[in-house]
Motif scaffolding. Sequence first.
Motif, PDB file in Angstrom:
ATOM      1  N   GLU A 184      70.969  55.667  34.165  1.00  0.00           N
ATOM      2  CA  GLU A 184      70.119  54.510  34.467  1.00  0.00           C
ATOM      3  C   GLU A 184      69.353  54.663  35.782  1.00  0.00           C
ATOM      4  O   GLU A 184      68.318  54.030  35.975  1.00  0.00           O
ATOM      5  CB  GLU A 184      70.941  53.223  34.487  1.00  0.00           C
ATOM      6  CG  GLU A 184      71.888  53.081  35.642  1.00  0.00           C
ATOM      7  CD  GLU A 184      72.558  51.711  35.695  1.00  0.00           C
ATOM      8  OE1 GLU A 184      73.075  51.367  36.768  1.00  0.00           O
ATOM      9  OE2 GLU A 184      72.575  50.999  34.674  1.00  0.00           O
ATOM     10  N   SER A 185      69.831  55.525  36.664  1.00  0.00           N
ATOM     11  CA  SER A 185      69.155  55.735  37.947  1.00  0.00           C
ATOM     12  C   SER A 185      68.196  56.927  37.914  1.00  0.00           C
ATOM     13  O   SER A 185      67.832  57.464  38.961  1.00  0.00           O
ATOM     14  CB  SER A 185      70.190  55.952  39.060  1.00  0.00           C
ATOM     15  OG  SER A 185      71.035  54.834  39.192  1.00  0.00           O
ATOM     16  N   GLY A 186      67.787  57.320  36.727  1.00  0.00           N
ATOM     17  CA  GLY A 186      66.941  58.500  36.604  1.00  0.00           C
ATOM     18  C   GLY A 186      65.654  58.421  37.398  1.00  0.00           C
ATOM     19  O   GLY A 186      65.187  59.429  37.950  1.00  0.00           O
ATOM     20  N   ALA A 187      65.052  57.226  37.469  1.00  0.00           N
ATOM     21  CA  ALA A 187      63.776  57.093  38.181  1.00  0.00           C
ATOM     22  C   ALA A 187      63.920  57.443  39.662  1.00  0.00           C
ATOM     23  O   ALA A 187      62.958  57.897  40.293  1.00  0.00           O
ATOM     24  CB  ALA A 187      63.238  55.674  38.032  1.00  0.00           C
ATOM     25  N   LEU A 188      65.093  57.240  40.203  1.00  0.00           N
ATOM     26  CA  LEU A 188      65.312  57.532  41.619  1.00  0.00           C
ATOM     27  C   LEU A 188      65.125  59.019  41.912  1.00  0.00           C
ATOM     28  O   LEU A 188      64.724  59.405  43.015  1.00  0.00           O
ATOM     29  CB  LEU A 188      66.728  57.083  42.009  1.00  0.00           C
ATOM     30  CG  LEU A 188      67.112  57.137  43.484  1.00  0.00           C
ATOM     31  CD1 LEU A 188      66.202  56.254  44.318  1.00  0.00           C
ATOM     32  CD2 LEU A 188      68.573  56.722  43.655  1.00  0.00           C
ATOM     33  N   TYR A 189      65.401  59.869  40.924  1.00  0.00           N
ATOM     34  CA  TYR A 189      65.412  61.316  41.140  1.00  0.00           C
ATOM     35  C   TYR A 189      64.202  62.025  40.539  1.00  0.00           C
ATOM     36  O   TYR A 189      64.149  63.251  40.532  1.00  0.00           O
ATOM     37  CB  TYR A 189      66.707  61.909  40.558  1.00  0.00           C
ATOM     38  CG  TYR A 189      67.926  61.425  41.284  1.00  0.00           C
ATOM     39  CD1 TYR A 189      68.416  62.102  42.392  1.00  0.00           C
ATOM     40  CD2 TYR A 189      68.560  60.245  40.893  1.00  0.00           C
ATOM     41  CE1 TYR A 189      69.522  61.634  43.077  1.00  0.00           C
ATOM     42  CE2 TYR A 189      69.669  59.773  41.581  1.00  0.00           C
ATOM     43  CZ  TYR A 189      70.148  60.466  42.671  1.00  0.00           C
ATOM     44  OH  TYR A 189      71.235  60.004  43.358  1.00  0.00           O
ATOM     45  N   ARG A 190      63.224  61.265  40.054  1.00  0.00           N
ATOM     46  CA  ARG A 190      62.057  61.893  39.438  1.00  0.00           C
ATOM     47  C   ARG A 190      61.275  62.717  40.455  1.00  0.00           C
ATOM     48  O   ARG A 190      61.016  62.276  41.570  1.00  0.00           O
ATOM     49  CB  ARG A 190      61.136  60.831  38.829  1.00  0.00           C
ATOM     50  CG  ARG A 190      61.680  60.184  37.579  1.00  0.00           C
ATOM     51  CD  ARG A 190      61.623  61.132  36.382  1.00  0.00           C
ATOM     52  NE  ARG A 190      60.243  61.394  35.987  1.00  0.00           N
ATOM     53  CZ  ARG A 190      59.756  62.618  35.819  1.00  0.00           C
ATOM     54  NH1 ARG A 190      60.501  63.681  36.016  1.00  0.00           N
ATOM     55  NH2 ARG A 190      58.497  62.775  35.433  1.00  0.00           N
ATOM     56  N   ASP A 191      60.909  63.908  40.021  1.00  0.00           N
ATOM     57  CA  ASP A 191      60.100  64.807  40.827  1.00  0.00           C
ATOM     58  C   ASP A 191      58.634  64.443  40.601  1.00  0.00           C
ATOM     59  O   ASP A 191      58.037  64.805  39.589  1.00  0.00           O
ATOM     60  CB  ASP A 191      60.369  66.250  40.404  1.00  0.00           C
ATOM     61  CG  ASP A 191      59.643  67.264  41.274  1.00  0.00           C
ATOM     62  OD1 ASP A 191      59.113  66.863  42.324  1.00  0.00           O
ATOM     63  OD2 ASP A 191      59.600  68.445  40.883  1.00  0.00           O
ATOM     64  N   THR A 192      58.075  63.684  41.515  1.00  0.00           N
ATOM     65  CA  THR A 192      56.732  63.136  41.324  1.00  0.00           C
ATOM     66  C   THR A 192      55.683  63.978  42.049  1.00  0.00           C
ATOM     67  O   THR A 192      55.994  64.779  42.930  1.00  0.00           O
ATOM     68  CB  THR A 192      56.658  61.696  41.862  1.00  0.00           C
ATOM     69  OG1 THR A 192      57.055  61.698  43.239  1.00  0.00           O
ATOM     70  CG2 THR A 192      57.581  60.780  41.067  1.00  0.00           C
ATOM     71  N   GLU A 193      54.445  63.748  41.662  1.00  0.00           N
ATOM     72  CA  GLU A 193      53.311  64.373  42.343  1.00  0.00           C
ATOM     73  C   GLU A 193      52.527  63.352  43.163  1.00  0.00           C
ATOM     74  O   GLU A 193      51.511  63.686  43.766  1.00  0.00           O
ATOM     75  CB  GLU A 193      52.397  65.050  41.326  1.00  0.00           C
ATOM     76  CG  GLU A 193      53.081  66.216  40.605  1.00  0.00           C
ATOM     77  CD  GLU A 193      52.160  66.923  39.642  1.00  0.00           C
ATOM     78  OE1 GLU A 193      50.998  66.469  39.486  1.00  0.00           O
ATOM     79  OE2 GLU A 193      52.581  67.930  39.049  1.00  0.00           O
TER      80      GLU A 193
END
Length: 682
Positions: free
Chosen positions: A383-392
Amino acid sequence: IADSRGRKVKYMFRYSLPVQGYEERVEQLVEYCEKNKIDEVIFFTNGIRSWMGGIETIDEAERYSQIIGYGMNKLRSVGVDVSINLTCTIGHSDFHQDLRKLFPFQFQVDVTGVESKACACPLDHKWRRHISKIYRIYASLKPRVIWVDDDFRLHNHSPVRWGCFCPLHLKMFAERYGERLTREDLVKAVLKPDSQPTEERRIWLGILGDTMIDAAAVLERAVHEVSPETRIGIMTSSPEVHSAEGRRWRELLKALSGPYKPIIRPPLGNYSEGDKRLLLRGLTMTLHTKALVPREAEICPEVENWPYTRFSKSAKFTWLQIALCQLHGIPDVTLNLYGWGAPLNEDPEYARMLNEAKIYFQSLTRLSLQDSVFRGIRLFFHESGALYRDTEGRSWEELIPKRPWDMSLPLLGFSVTYEESGICAVSGDSILALSDEELKELLRRNLILDASAAKALCRRGLSHLIGVDVGKKILNGYAEEILDEEFGKRPGKARTFIAAPLHNLSGVGWLRELKPLPDARVVSQILGVNGDKLSDGLVLFENELGGKVAVFPYDGQSGAIEAVSFRNWIRQFQLKATMNWLTNGKIPFFVEAVDVVPVRIDQPGRVVLSIANLSSDTVTNPRGVLGGIRGDNYRVFYMDGRGRLRRCMKASLNDYAEATMIQIQTEIEPLGLRVFMLEERS
């Protein structure tokens, strides 16, 4: 129609009463419920101004509650349960209206600075006081359940796509962070590319999660002050999208439910029929949500039809959605089939289907007992996946963790599960939410990784346990060539390509360069337009912990794995061989067919198998592989159209290594479902 454990298929019929002529519609509704085995009616609110037309005024709610109360009394007199669906709590969309003249609320502000004119910020105390009064009005009717609709979210409040960046939220961030940031600087900090989540992202997603938990507690107090026996349910949205707004599922449901066990309504999607294969997306969304919430939660999936009538969605498609819910042990379904105040005789095919199918649905539920274990490839998510997203750093959508394996693996013939399994498929950065010890435990098992998951593990310093380093993006990959006969290379001089072109012409997705470690096994390669090698392809590796890992070069977060170009016969062969290698021949359940949904359920003394056909072609004489059992120990039964189990004389079970080859002489029509039971011989 209940099974031996008292579980009963429950039709929960959602309907809106018109203001003019509501008595006539209530009379029709009572008759409809009695004829078509409807167990409960859920009345929509928001009938005075315009259905879904925004937050109600106190006067509107009081007036419309009298109409709903009339309907509730009539239905209760014939033994039908009644609940209420609050159509607007925060507001779904502006719908080209301006409610600022009616309400002195702080309305939601988008990530780009656009302000809504009709959708409230749930942090605002003026909104909380007002919405508490609305909920008390409807709670005074003593419904069984008050449902909060899916506008209870912080995304998709057009024109606000992502909220809420209003002054109230920016002030709360400043208090926790210790420094005031402008909206622009906050967004930049949250989306900043970094090997670790930024402190700004941690705080901001925490604030968004707290906002909804606190608002849920406000609704719970309002309802239970007036009607302590009324339960409070909530419709949900995609778990991936909720992750990008910081949802903490268990805390939210505890705050909303009060003393009762949670009750939720995940969307089955497919409001209109469209591509039959998309039925799978709604099903996996529901099963994924079910895996995130407490085990005792009641799941009541939403079978929606918009914009109504069979011009939008067929009765057969609706039937299959309900049937697959029952098969997965979800007996309660909410049905939204008819338009606002529409006469209930305008689509008799829906009524006929509901009436005739209930016995069959109950038989499916009976097959899914509490001690069932769903066998398949586990689909990983956190559920906390968004916290670890590798963004640009370009858009808020980058925070959404995508789930490509959920769609592609079943359509390629493999059963999947959200329960524990010896084999797990992972995409994206969500895996980084695990601790070091949890990661090592996962790597002791058998893993399927896409390039984005492999890249995430390399960031964590674990390339030595997955057999590859991950390099640059490949945007112009043309074809994947199979190099290994065991994994699909055809005999002869001609080269074997899985897909040509891969994604460059379809405009979907990208790959990443894989750099195998010396002990890894390479079974394919990625070629450019001129036939030059761009990267190694599928890489297999056995690590020092005893786990096996298969790494694909496709970045599933880009859409590459869900693309149609990913699926074909050679890919199916490659994946089957990969699963064989990972499981030592014990593939949970595989069906050699196109666009199917295979399900395997293990129970004491028997195995339940089902195949749903999402293709427009008939599946003829399906054959497959069933790992971990000896076929000569079982007898085969099939379920007929009335839900009765009958001996299947046209089935062959042949033992092969660690699995059983199964073939059944039957046909599965488009949108059809066949269910079989393998019972141990005494």
